[in-house]
Design a protein around this motif. Structure first.
Motif, PDB file in Angstrom:
ATOM      1  N   ASP A 205      37.528  90.845  42.131  1.00  0.00           N
ATOM      2  CA  ASP A 205      37.867  91.914  43.079  1.00  0.00           C
ATOM      3  C   ASP A 205      38.927  91.383  44.044  1.00  0.00           C
ATOM      4  N   GLU A 206      40.071  92.024  44.070  1.00  0.00           N
ATOM      5  CA  GLU A 206      41.162  91.566  44.924  1.00  0.00           C
ATOM      6  C   GLU A 206      40.778  91.552  46.398  1.00  0.00           C
ATOM      7  N   ASP A 207      39.874  92.465  46.793  1.00  0.00           N
ATOM      8  CA  ASP A 207      39.470  92.528  48.200  1.00  0.00           C
ATOM      9  C   ASP A 207      38.679  91.296  48.634  1.00  0.00           C
ATOM     10  N   TYR A 208      38.058  90.629  47.672  1.00  0.00           N
ATOM     11  CA  TYR A 208      37.240  89.456  47.991  1.00  0.00           C
ATOM     12  C   TYR A 208      37.811  88.157  47.421  1.00  0.00           C
ATOM     13  N   GLU A 209      39.013  88.238  46.901  1.00  0.00           N
ATOM     14  CA  GLU A 209      39.603  87.051  46.274  1.00  0.00           C
ATOM     15  C   GLU A 209      39.804  85.916  47.269  1.00  0.00           C
TER      16      GLU A 209
END
Length: 259
Positions: A205-209
């Protein structure tokens, strides 16, 4: 330098055993590659894309992508990383737990020297494992008629050294804090594995990368090195800086604690 010599000698057997294990694994995987190569597309369709993203797997139809996925992505990063954390976790805690540290410190040697000589003993597994496994991988590719680029194989091992040093330093820091060797080793193994797992999951998930930035495996990409011949020297520098910070912390804590 007596401590360095003794500690280095303790690492010979385990290092050789690991090389033999890798030789057996490599023989199996190289033997499998011709059949896997023919079915690479089917395998990629059979597994969800998130699986490949999590483990950084790509180009399974090439010998570089296959070896990166099967040998380096898990066995090298996780198992060898855990081995270095395990060794580091026993460096101080084992001697304290067995009441040998009092005898060591009764000699004309500083606490700083004790820590530095013990961590310096990692040179032996670093050399044996990197030279041994690197040679096995190159030889395996030649035997099955799929030679790998020796420069890329060399770089995948050279750039792994900072990562392995960080794993060892994590174990060392825990070894200084925790007296009981079994607890220290279990904690070090757990920390290294969890950091690897968090880094892998964060890719989904890019939001949690950004969370994966805490994992040392974020800064060592074996697939990029072998498949795309991309050498992230800056990331290796970050890992070396983290290693030095962990080492300094371990030295400071050890010099200030009661034994």
């Amino acid at each position: 330098m007596a401590i360095l010599r003794i500690e280095s000698g303790k690492r010979v057997r385990s290092s050789v055993v690991l090389v033999v294990v890798f030789a057996l694994l490599a023989a199996m995987y190289f033997a499998m590659f011709p059949s896997i190569q023919e079915e690479a597309e089917l395998l990629e369709d059979a597994f969800p894309a998130v699986f490949f993203d999590m483990f950084g797997i790509e180009a399974l139809h090439t010998i570089e992508g296959f070896i990166a996925a099967e040998i380096y992505s898990f066995f090298w990063i996780v198992l060898v990383g855990i081995y270095f954390a395990y060794v580091g976790a026993g460096m101080i805690a084992k001697d304290v737990d067995e009441r040998k540290m009092d005898l060591t410190l009764s000699n004309p040697v500083s606490r700083e020297s004790v820590v530095l000589q013990k961590i310096a003993a990692l040179w032996l597994p670093l050399v044996v494992l990197n030279v041994g496994v690197g040679g096995i991988v190159l030889l395996g590719g030649i035997i099955i008629g799929e030679p790998l680029d020796p420069v890329a194989v060399t770089m995948v091992h050279l750039l792994s050294i900072p990562y392995l040093l960080v794993c060892g330093a994590i174990g060392l820091l825990i070894s200084v804090v925790i007296d009981h060797v079994r607890t220290a080793r279990a904690t070090a193994l757990t920390v290294v594995f969890v950091l690897w797992l968090v880094e892998g999951v964060s890719r989904l998930d890019e939001d949690y990368e950004w969370i994966g930035a805490v994992g040392p495996s974020r800064y060592y990409d074996e697939t990029a090195i072998l498949v795309r011949e991309e050498y992230a020297f800056a990331d290796a520098g970050i890992l070396l800086a983290v290693f030095l910070v962990l080492l300094v912390l371990a030295v400071l804590l050890f010099t200030r604690r009661d034994i």
